[in-house]
Design an enzyme around this catalytic site. Structure first.
Site, PDB file in Angstrom:
ATOM      1  N   SER A 131      -9.410  41.818 -44.508  1.00 32.72           N
ATOM      2  CA  SER A 131      -8.430  41.778 -43.432  1.00 32.72           C
ATOM      3  C   SER A 131      -7.265  40.898 -43.854  1.00 32.72           C
ATOM      4  CB  SER A 131      -9.081  41.205 -42.169  1.00 32.72           C
ATOM      5  OG  SER A 131      -8.121  40.902 -41.175  1.00 32.72           O
ATOM      6  N   TYR A 144     -14.390  35.155 -37.308  1.00 35.64           N
ATOM      7  CA  TYR A 144     -13.925  36.329 -38.048  1.00 35.64           C
ATOM      8  C   TYR A 144     -13.155  35.910 -39.297  1.00 35.64           C
ATOM      9  CZ  TYR A 144     -11.908  40.994 -38.756  1.00 35.64           C
ATOM     10  OH  TYR A 144     -11.538  42.215 -39.268  1.00 35.64           O
TER      11      TYR A 144
END
Length: 273
Positions: A131, A144
């Site tokens: 990401s 995350y």
């Protein structure tokens, strides 16, 4: 016909990638954690299997089935994952472990089991779905962020360890993409974060929950899930895929900012997002 195993195909990026690769003639082994999602995939005419990436036995059994059917495995797209919102001080260690079990340890288990096959056959491609949050960090996304930074570290290391082999490790740094990510994140937020007793209660109630609950995605530079699918297709078609692929303008902008700004300036910039 080259084949590929894709994890996390219940919706969004995994599903769109499976559709595109199947359309382009690749043999896709589409997987999902829930039985109802596997049935959905089968109804879409996919070769679909139940796969919980936190279950090493399920991983081993599925890879064994693929080898029995095809004799080889050409590629793996480690896509399964979710986001756990919440301030770092509100994350219990158990909640953080749960985030890592899927996003990192599950990805790692699929990777090392696939590597045994790739070593034996002498080739293979591993596509790791990281990401933009594996490059920079945003507040209230600590779990995350950490899981994606871990993917970066393990993938960068593995890439060096296969540098002289016909095995390619590609990391995709995806920015804002339309999917069920926020919907799933909201469930985890409500499940694991004690909003009432948090120092950030007001921010949670007025900002974070509102954003997660919104049906409209107004995130700048947002792209459809198919944008990631096209990158996976590019990797599959390439004889020597690149080690890293950015998806969305946001990833390019923030990746550049990480390289050129001081930590203090970067923190001030990111804190406004």
């Amino acid at each position: 016909m080259a084949n590929i195993l894709i994890t996390g195909c219940s919706s969004g990026i995994g599903l769109e990638t499976a559709k595109l690769l199947k359309e382009k003639g690749y043999k896709v082994y589409a997987t999902a954690r829930k039985k109802e999602d596997v049935l959905m995939l089968q109804e879409l005419d996919f070769i679909a299997y139940k796969l919980d990436v936190t279950n090493h036995i399920e991983i081993a059994e599925l890879l064994e089935k693929i080898i029995k059917l095809d004799k080889t495995l050409d590629a793996v797209f480690n896509n399964a994952g979710y986001g756990q919102p919440g301030a770092v001080e509100d994350l219990s260690t158990e909640t953080l472990k749960e985030q890592f079990e899927t996003n990192f340890f599950g990805l790692h288990e699929v990777t090392i089991q696939a590597m045994r096959i790739f070593r034996e056959q002498g080739y293979g491609k591993i596509i790791q779905h990281s990401s933009v949050l594996g490059i920079i960090s945003l507040k209230f996304r600590g779990a995350y962020n950490a899981s994606k930074y871990a993917i970066e570290g393990i993938s960068d290391t593995l890439r060096q360890e296969v540098i002289n082999d016909n095995i390619y490790i590609s990391t995709i740094n995806t920015g804002p993409v339309t999917s069920k990510f926020r919907e799933n994140a909201l469930k985890k937020f409500n499940e694991h974060i004690n909003i009432k007793d948090s120092y950030f209660r007001t921010i949670y109630e007025k900002e974070l929950k509102t954003r997660l609950e919104s049906k409209e995605d107004t995130t700048p530079f947002n792209l459809p899930a198919s944008s990631v699918a096209k990158v996976v297709l590019k990797i599959m078609k390439s004889k020597k895929p690149k080690p890293r692929y950015y998806v969305t303008i946001a990833t390019y902008i923030l990746g550049f900012a990480k390289r050129v700004l001081s930590t203090n300036l970067l923190d001030k910039l990111l804190n406004k997002i």
